[in-house]
Design an enzyme around this catalytic site. Structure first.
Site, mmCIF file in Angstrom:
data_model
loop_
_atom_site.group_PDB
_atom_site.id
_atom_site.type_symbol
_atom_site.label_atom_id
_atom_site.label_comp_id
_atom_site.label_asym_id
_atom_site.label_seq_id
_atom_site.Cartn_x
_atom_site.Cartn_y
_atom_site.Cartn_z
ATOM 1 N N LYS A 96 0.884 -1.174 0.000
ATOM 2 C CA LYS A 96 0.000 0.000 0.000
ATOM 3 C C LYS A 96 0.912 1.211 0.000
ATOM 4 O O LYS A 96 1.546 1.534 1.018
ATOM 5 C CB LYS A 96 -0.911 -0.001 1.235
ATOM 6 C CG LYS A 96 -1.797 1.222 1.296
ATOM 7 C CD LYS A 96 -2.554 1.331 2.611
ATOM 8 C CE LYS A 96 -3.119 2.736 2.742
ATOM 9 N NZ LYS A 96 -3.733 2.963 4.063
ATOM 10 N N GLY A 185 -10.730 8.052 5.447
ATOM 11 C CA GLY A 185 -11.775 9.047 5.655
ATOM 12 C C GLY A 185 -13.137 8.473 5.978
ATOM 13 O O GLY A 185 -14.069 9.210 6.297
ATOM 14 N N ASN A 206 -9.610 1.927 9.026
ATOM 15 C CA ASN A 206 -8.960 1.547 10.275
ATOM 16 C C ASN A 206 -9.597 2.267 11.462
ATOM 17 O O ASN A 206 -10.260 1.665 12.304
ATOM 18 C CB ASN A 206 -7.459 1.869 10.184
ATOM 19 C CG ASN A 206 -6.633 1.324 11.343
ATOM 20 O OD1 ASN A 206 -5.435 1.078 11.197
ATOM 21 N ND2 ASN A 206 -7.217 1.096 12.501
#
Lengths: 257, 65
Positions: A96, A185, A206
């Site tokens: 990522k 977000g 998360n």
């Protein structure tokens, strides 16, 4: 179901592993979410400590795939070196890719991101770039070798949901064949459902789970919302309209005036 | 010689990265290393010489989002 570099999860929730109240609650949240991929990171290890070894043991017991990140990297060089270290430690070509350009918003430095994505793709990495909804940048990332794109919904940890649904919808329409994941977000399951209804292939989050009062319950709520959003998309939603249209048939109604 | 290990000064007798890691107690740990900002694969640590003032980063798995 979308294929992320050949991997087709039944549940396209990518769950972060940071900020949980305890390792046990993290374990419960991952299990209850049904996530098949979790994100992980690297940190400096001190010789006497070994916390990293314990964490890695916990993740391996969960039996899920890991997606290492380059969180906190601000330059191409930092991100590339971090990715190389992550590949060795975690034994995966997945990365990522984050190259942060601005500290208040943690907005990606998309110029550095494209450069780092090209270097890593050429080196055999399978890059999941954390990007914006900019369609020109998205095209450059695809040219650089990315087979998945991860636009932000809103700044990391903000919980604001989809700041620019129009931009995300446009991105979806421009890249119908590229797996797209909304990354960052997301605050509520309804945000995740909205992204799936827009045709997104997955959700990476998360904070919304880890910082909830009951992380495991929230993890399950997100899994349900993602499933609901996907099902709704497949069921072909109606178009919104400005004026009312009676849902109850008017023909044959008794004349009582 | 004096190295910077994860940003902190550290006296080391070892001449290679592999020797330094053993000396510092990282043997058997799952860690990755970088020397002066460049990744050094585990298989190359034994043939990577160290010099005074080198910056070594030793990292291990941690939680991430």
């Amino acid at each position: 179901m979308a294929s992320f570099y050949g991997f087709e999860p039944g549940n396209p929730l990518f769950l972060g592993t940071a900020q949980y109240p305890s390792p046990a609650i993290l374990t419960d949240a991952v299990k209850r979410s049904g996530a098949e991929v979790v994100t992980v990171s690297l940190r400096r290890e001190s010789a006497g400590e070994g916390a990293g070894q314990a964490f890695w043991g916990l993740i391996r017991e969960l039996g899920v795939r890991v997606l290492p990140n380059t969180a906190g990297c601000h330059t191409v060089k930092e991100a590339v070196t971090t990715a190389q270290m992550a590949r060795e430690v975690f034994g995966t070509d997945w990365i990522k890719l984050e190259v942060i350009g601005e500290d208040d918003t943690l907005q990606p430095d998309v110029v550095g991101l494209i450069e780092a994505a090209r270097i890593l793709s050429d080196d055999g990495f399978q890059v999941f770039p954390y990007t914006t909804e900019d369609i020109v940048v998205a095209g450059r990332l695809v040219d650089a070798g990315c087979e998945v794109l991860m636009p932000w919904g809103a700044p990391i940890g903000s919980g604001r949901g989809l700041n620019n649904p129009y931009g995300l919808r446009t991105l979806r329409r421009h890249f119908p064949d590229i797996p797209l994941v909304v990354d960052a977000g997301i605050g509520l399951p309804s945000h995740a459902a909205q992204a799936m209804e827009l045709g997104y292939d997955g959700i990476l989050l998360n904070t919304a789970v880890a910082k909830a009062g009951d992380p495991a319950a929230m993890a399950e709520a997100f899994a349900l919302a993602i499933r609901a959003g996907r099902l709704a998309l497949e069921a072909q939603p109606i178009e919104a309209r400005d004026m009312a249209a009676p849902s109850t048939p008017v023909m044959g109604k008794a004349f009582l005036a | 010689m004096t190295l910077l290990l994860n940003g902190a000064p550290q006296e080391i007798a070892g001449r290679t990265l592999a020797e330094a890691l053993a000396e510092l107690g990282f043997s058997g740990r799952i860690v990755a290393t970088a020397l002066n900002g460049d990744f050094v694969p585990a298989r190359k640590r034994a043939e990577t010489p160290l010099n005074d003032g080198d910056r070594i980063e030793v990292v291990s798995p941690m939680q991430g989002g």
